[in-house]
Design an enzyme around this catalytic site. Structure first.
Site, PDB file in Angstrom:
ATOM      1  N   GLU A 247       0.846  -1.190   0.000  1.00  0.00           N
ATOM      2  CA  GLU A 247       0.000   0.000   0.000  1.00  0.00           C
ATOM      3  C   GLU A 247       0.882   1.241   0.000  1.00  0.00           C
ATOM      4  O   GLU A 247       2.038   1.189   0.442  1.00  0.00           O
ATOM      5  CB  GLU A 247      -0.899   0.032   1.238  1.00  0.00           C
ATOM      6  N   LYS A 249       2.247   4.779   1.382  1.00  0.00           N
ATOM      7  CA  LYS A 249       2.407   5.356   2.723  1.00  0.00           C
ATOM      8  C   LYS A 249       2.057   6.839   2.645  1.00  0.00           C
ATOM      9  O   LYS A 249       2.762   7.619   2.017  1.00  0.00           O
ATOM     10  CB  LYS A 249       3.827   5.167   3.238  1.00  0.00           C
TER      11      LYS A 249
END
Length: 595
Positions: A247, A249
């Site tokens: 994912e 940040k």
């Protein structure tokens, strides 16, 4: 137990500089306390009447407490204030007068009785509440003995701080049971799920260590947030995790959202357990509209959104949303989006021990999504399945090009580890200008008075440290005297003076060469950038002394770690002292830095 007996323990702890002795003293106290007393006694030890995350404050300025004191003992206010200014400690000033003035209606209240009256004072509200608080505190001061009065007045003024951390209390709770720290891991694991020391202590008293296994997430009790490990290359990440979920940040505010449809109430908790829902009305409304579950705890990163361009804003603009005034206006100017990346609890089920890939699937089912960035407030963070380091590198570059911090790789079968840093999450951020790949979160431990131009500021350099988890100590890594603007120096002085200590706190390990003009109690966390980590005989982080331990550089067996060219990046008001970078992390950063 009577409150005066508790006060004698307060005094013993206040006069003790050894953390080990403090732990044993607390353990003996906890052993004596009944289950009905122990939780309340622990709150009072912390100078509170509720856990940290509950918004119960006394709302009594020092002037109000002074009014209570002079009312209680029928003193001349001017004379008392003059004496207090000479003594320099409101607690010791009232103790002095209590010893000199004949008791009017002194009694011997229990811990429960004092706690209840203090709780009533803290929760009093509405018209005339200030007068009610002053009179109630005066009544309590009148009733108790001199030593008890010393500590009683320190509680509403927020000056109780006895020099130990939550971790010391966890050790003491284990000591209460076994006379050692053997149960600390089990107690700490439960505490990370429900960081309410009063609740944890009461549970231990009634159910023993076995009761710690029964501690589960609870709506409106924040779970200590999990932290990510660091690695310096995408090859290392794939080698460590194999195929993983990746994912972006986001550079914003990390928040934990608690929602109950039945109560129609949303609470938002920051990293340091502060309840901040009042700051973010747009997120509160978003979760009410977009949550599908009836009870929900999710975690995510809030980031500013430009509704005209459809793009996200840098942290410098997002941070403007952290305010106490003008909230509604700023919410319209800089709306927030919450990128949800963790599900911890839904409809009575804890997902902490559920593998991440399954938590992700469930997370997608508990949030309504239209897919329209302009309409959705809660956005489930985009995930990518990656097993190739080159693809991971491309994802990182893409995240950087969008103004994000980097990426986070997550182990597919990894559980959520409250309060812990583990290899289930690995973050990848990169700085091209220095040997250290990341910033370091440090605790401000003290400061030196200014010289020359900085005499006006009252501060010329400040000492910072990191956290040694094994020893429960804060150890020094730098003294910083450059890189701040005039306004930043003034702000730093004002913040430090709120937590000034007359003596070096028991949790600090500081070499004599790094001693400061003014000590600061554990409270202020700052983010520090440095060019590299070096070794230093005068800094205590990771330092090993020879047997003589006289404190000179000649007695150092292994030098400590120090920051080269450190500079302040920002204040981390979202972090607690225990959340600063650990010695373990610094040791790893030292090994990984580019030479």
């Amino acid at each position: 137990m009577q409150f005066k007996d508790l006060a004698t323990y307060f005094e013993t702890i206040e006069q003790t500089s050894s953390r080990l002795v403090i732990t044993e003293t607390l353990g003996k106290l906890f052993k004596k306390l009944h289950a009905d007393d122990i939780g309340k006694a622990i709150y009072l030890l912390q100078g509170r009447v509720a856990p940290l995350y509950e918004k119960i404050e006394f709302g009594m300025a020092e002037k109000m407490v002074i009014n209570s004191i002079v009312m209680a003992m029928q003193l001349e206010k001017v004379a008392f204030v003059k004496d207090y200014q000479t003594i320099g400690d409101l607690g010791k000033a009232v103790e002095k007068y209590k010893n000199e003035v004949k008791a009017l209606e002194e009694r011997d209240p229990t811990i429960n009785q004092v706690y209840k009256e203090l709780h009533d004072i803290a929760t009093a509200g509405g018209p005339g509440s200030q007068d009610i608080k002053v009179r109630a505190l005066a009544h309590l001061i009148r009733e108790i003995d001199p030593l008890s009065a010393r500590y009683l007045v320190r509680i509403p003024t927020g000056t109780m701080r006895l020099g130990f951390s939550d971790m010391t209390i966890l050790d003491a709770l284990s000591w209460m049971l076994h006379g050692d720290k053997s149960s600390r891991p089990a107690i700490e694991k439960a505490y990370h799920v429900r960081p309410d020391l009063g609740f944890i202590a009461e549970t231990l008293k009634t159910k023993g260590v076995e009761g710690m296994e029964q501690v589960k997430p609870h709506i409106y009790t924040p779970i200590l947030m999990m932290r990510a490990e660091r690695l310096a290359s995408t090859e290392d990440i794939i080698k460590k995790l194999g195929e993983c979920i990746v994912e972006s940040k986001y550079d914003g505010f990390r928040l934990q959202m608690h929602y109950s449809r039945k109560k129609n109430e949303v609470r938002l908790y920051s990293r340091n357990l502060e309840e901040v829902a009042y700051m973010y009305p747009d997120l509160v409304e978003g979760i009410r509209k977009e949550a599908i579950a009836d009870d929900l705890i999710i975690e995510g990163e809030a980031i500013g959104f430009d509704p005209h361009a459809g793009t996200f804003l840098p942290f410098q603009e997002t941070v403007q949303r952290k305010r106490k005034h003008g909230i509604e206006e700023k919410a319209k100017e800089i709306p927030l989006k919450l990128f949800a990346f963790e599900l911890l609890y839904a409809d009575g089920v804890s997902y902490i021990q559920t593998p991440f890939k399954d938590r992700r699937k469930k997370l997608e089912k508990v949030i309504k999504r239209t897919g329209d960035i302009f309409k959705d407030t809660i956005i489930v963070a985009q995930e990518n399945l990656v097993s190739d380091p080159k693809k991971l590198e491309i994802m990182f570059d893409d995240a950087i090009s969008k103004g994000l911090e980097g990426i986070v790789a997550k182990k597919m079968d990894g559980v959520y580890q409250p309060g812990a840093r583990g290899w289930n999450w690995i973050k990848f951020k990169r700085s091209y200008s220095s040997k250290i790949e990341d910033t370091i979160d440090c605790l401000i431990m003290g400061y030196d008075f200014g010289k020359g131009k900085r005499v006006d500021f009252g501060i010329g350099a400040f000492l910072v440290g990191i956290y040694d988890e094994k020893e429960d100590k804060f150890c020094t890594v730098a003294k910083i005297g450059t890189g701040l603007t005039d306004d930043e120096w003034r702000k730093l002085r004002d913040e430090c003076n709120k937590y000034k200590s007359h003596t070096q706190p028991a949790l600090y390990s500081v070499d004599k060469a790094m001693s400061v003009d003014a000590w600061v109690k554990p409270a202020i966390v700052v983010e520090i950038k440095a060019d590299e980590l070096t070794r230093s005989s005068v800094h205590t982080a990771g330092r090993v002394m020879k047997a003589s331990k006289s404190g000179s550089a000649f007695d150092v067996d292994v030098p400590g770690y120090a920051l080269r060219f450190p500079r302040l990046q920002k204040f981390r008001t979202d972090k607690r002292p225990e959340d600063v970078t650990t010695l373990h992390e610094v040791e790893k950063m030292f090994k990984d830095q580019k030479h």
